[in-house]
Design an enzyme around this catalytic site. Structure first.
Site, mmCIF file in Angstrom:
data_model
loop_
_atom_site.group_PDB
_atom_site.id
_atom_site.type_symbol
_atom_site.label_atom_id
_atom_site.label_comp_id
_atom_site.label_asym_id
_atom_site.label_seq_id
_atom_site.Cartn_x
_atom_site.Cartn_y
_atom_site.Cartn_z
ATOM 1 N N HIS B 213 -8.928 -7.688 5.456
ATOM 2 C CA HIS B 213 -7.502 -7.867 5.708
ATOM 3 C C HIS B 213 -7.343 -8.986 6.729
ATOM 4 O O HIS B 213 -8.222 -9.229 7.548
ATOM 5 C CB HIS B 213 -6.870 -6.562 6.196
ATOM 6 N N CYS B 244 1.602 -4.440 6.875
ATOM 7 C CA CYS B 244 2.190 -3.229 7.436
ATOM 8 C C CYS B 244 3.697 -3.380 7.540
ATOM 9 O O CYS B 244 4.186 -4.248 8.243
ATOM 10 C CB CYS B 244 1.590 -2.982 8.814
#
Lengths: 328, 328
Positions: B213, B244
Site C-alpha cells: 500500500h 482509507c
C-alpha cells in the site's frame, strides 16, 4: 546487538530554491525567513535557500541577499544557493554562501533553453567560476548539478556516456562535487544505480549527490537505487513544492517528509524530526494559499512503533489505523 | 547488443477488489465489467476482480458472481478473487475462479479486527480450504496473502520471525504461494529486501508476490527492493484506488500506471500498454465521480524517447516538457 552508529545521509532541502522558483506567486520574504528557520529547526543541515538570477527573470528570487543573510545567522546551517553564471556566482560568493550549485545541462538543447548557453560555453563559464572561487573565495564549496542526466524533455534519451562526459568535464574544471539531476522525472532505478556507480568509479571523491524530480512518481524508487550505489546526499523539497505550472499534477522535487521517513525507516540517520518538519508545512500553507502541498507521511503520520535510526522516538502521538472491508 | 528477451514481471491488478472495497459508493456492475475488460485489453494478465464476502458486510461486492462470470469470458485472463473463509472460498471455487487469495494476518489483533478469527483459527480455516480445493477443485491456485507482514496498525511493530512463522505455517497448510502484504504502508525497502529473501530461502517455489500500500508514499521504493530480492509478481491498483475513507490523502494500493512505467523503464516486460491503461481511468472517473484518482504517469505522460522492454514504442504522442526559472 549492533551498537555501531547508524550510517548517515544528508538530506539537502531545495524547496526555497527549486520549489519556489516554479511557483508564480511570490512568497513574502518574512515568510521565507520563517520557513527556512523552521526547516533548520526540524534538523535539516543543508538548505538551498534561493538562486542568484536576474529579478526580472525570476521575481521570486529578488530577495535572495536578504534570505542568504538570514540563513547565515542560523547556527550550524550549511547555506547553499544556485547560480547559472559567473555574475550570479560572484554575487553569491560576496553574499557569503557556503555552497554554490551550478546547473549544467548534458544536452545543448536543454542548456540553450535553460541558460542560453551551449554546453561548451557553460563548461568555459564553470572554469571561470572556479577560478574566481579559487582566487578570492577559497572556502566556498562548488557543486555541478548535472541536469537532464537521465533524459531530456527536448532532446529525448540521453546515453550514459553523454552524461559521464559532462561529469568528467566538470571534475576537470575543478568543482568539488558533481551531482546527477533528473530534471524532468525521466530516471529509472536501474539507470540510477548504473550511473551513480560509474560516477563514483570515474570521479572518486568528487562524486556528488542525487537530485530527483517526482514527475512520474519514481522519486523514492530512484532514491533506493541511489542508496544502493552509495550516494549519501539527496536533494528534496518540502511538500514536493514546485513542478510545472502548465501541467497540473506534474509534481516537483521528491517530498522531503516522505524521503526523511524512507531513510530513517531504513536505518539511515538524517537528524530530522519528521513531526517538526511536517509542522513547518503550515508556513507554506499560509504564505502560498492554493498551492498544492504533496506528501503522504504528512497525511498518514508515522507508523505505530516507529523509531528513528539514532534511537529517538516520535514526539507526536500516532494516528489510528483504518479498517474497512476485508484488508490484505 | 543484448538479444536475450527482457525478464518479465507479472502485475496483478487488485483495483476491482482492494480498491473498490475501500470505497463506500457502489460501482455499478456494468461499469465494473467495462473496467475489467479495459484493464485486460491494456495487457493486464491477472486481475483480482472482487471478494466473496457477505453482501451485508461489503455491499460493493454483492455482484461478485456476475463479475467473475464476465471475467472468465475474457480470453487469457487469470481471474483471481479474495475470500476470508471456507464459505466464501467454496463459493469462489464454484464460480470457477482461477486463483483464490486468502488474507491471513500475522498478528492476532489485526486478525480479530479484520476477519474475527485468531491467527490459530485462521490457520485451521486455511487447512480446510486447501482440503476442499484438493478434493473438489484441484485446478484452482491458492495464495496466502500474509497481512500486516511489515507492521500492524493495532499491534505496532512486527518482527521478521513473527511474519516468517506465519509464512511457514501457510506453506505447511498446502497453499501454492505465500505473498507478503504491507497492509497499512509500514514497510521500508531494507525490510522488504530482507523478508522476501528469507521467504525465498525458507519457502522456495512457494514464495509469492508483493502487495504494497502507498499509505506513506513508499510503495514504488519497496517495489525496487522486492525486485532486488527476486520477486516477480507485484500487486497494484489502477489509480491507486482505495485507501482509507476516514483519512483523506492516505492512498490505497500502489498505482498500476506508475508501477508499469517503473518496470518497463527498468527493462522488465509486463505486456502492458501504458497509454491504454491510462485511458481506462475514464471509466472510473465516470462511474465513481468525486473519487480521488492517484498516479503521476497519467498526468505527466511517458518520457520523450520512451520504449517498452519488449521493443514496442508508445502509441500516443508525448507531452511537451516544462521549463520555468532555471532548472536543475
Amino acid at each position: 546487538m549492533n551498537t555501531s552508529p547508524a550510517p548517515s545521509v544528508l538530506v539537502s532541502e531545495v524547496g526555497p530554491r527549486d520549489g519556489l522558483q516554479s511557483i508564480r506567486r511570490v512568497m513574502p520574504t518574512a515568510a521565507k525567513l520563517r520557513w527556512i528557520s523552521a526547516l533548520a529547526a526540524a534538523g535539516l543541515k543543508e538548505i538551498e535557500v534561493g538562486s542568484f538570477v536576474p529579478p526580472k527573470l525570476l521575481p521570486q528570487m529578488a530577495d535572495i541577499r536578504e534570505v542568504v543573510a538570514h540563513a547565515l545567522t542560523i547556527p550550524g546551517l550549511h547555506v547553499a544557493v544556485l547560480a547559472p553564471n559567473l555574475r550570479g556566482s560572484q554575487s553569491a560568493f560576496e553574499a557569503g554562501v557556503h555552497k554554490l550549485t551550478l546547473p549544467v545541462s548534458v544536452t545543448d538543447e536543454h542548456s540553450m533553453a535553460n541558460i542560453r548557453k551551449t554546453t561548451a560555453q557553460m563548461i568555459e563559464e564553470v572554469r571561470e567560476i572556479v577560478a574566481l572561487r579559487d582566487a578570492q573565495f577559497p572556502g566556498v564549496q562548488i557543486e555541478a548539478g548535472v541536469s537532464v542526466a537521465f533524459g531530456c524533455t527536448i532532446a529525448g534519451a540521453v546515453s550514459d556516456d553523454q552524461t559521464m562526459r559532462m561529469c568528467v568535464a566538470m571534475a576537470a574544471c575543478g568543482v568539488d562535487e558533481v551531482g546527477l539531476s533528473d530534471t524532468s522525472g525521466y530516471a529509472n532505478p536501474a539507470q540510477v544505480r548504473r550511473l551513480f556507480r560509474r560516477l563514483q568509479t570515474e570521479l572518486g571523491a568528487r562524486a556528488g549527490g542525487a537530485h530527483f524530480h517526482n514527475t512520474r512518481g519514481q522519486g523514492l524508487a530512484n532514491v533506493v537505487a541511489a542508496l544502493d550505489a552509495g550516494v549519501t546526499t539527496i536533494d528534496a523539497s518540502q511538500a514536493g513544492l514546485g513542478g510545472c505550472p502548465y501541467a497540473p499534477g506534474a509534481t516537483g522535487n521528491i517530498v522531503t517528509e516522505d524521503l526523511a521517513f524512507l531513510l530513517e525507516a531504513m536505518g539511515y540517520d538524517t537528524g530530522i524530526d519528521i513531526d517538526a518538519l511536517v509542522a513547518a508545512r503550515a508556513i507554506l500553507a499560509e504564505a502560498l494559499p492554493g498551492e498544492a502541498l504533496y506528501g503522504h507521511v504528512p497525511d498518514a503520520g508515522l507508523p505505530k512503533g516507529f523509531g528513528y535510526a539514532d534511537g529517538r522516538t516520535p514526539s507526536a502521538p500516532q494516528p489510528e489505523g483504518c479498517l474497512l472491508g476485508v484488508a490484505q
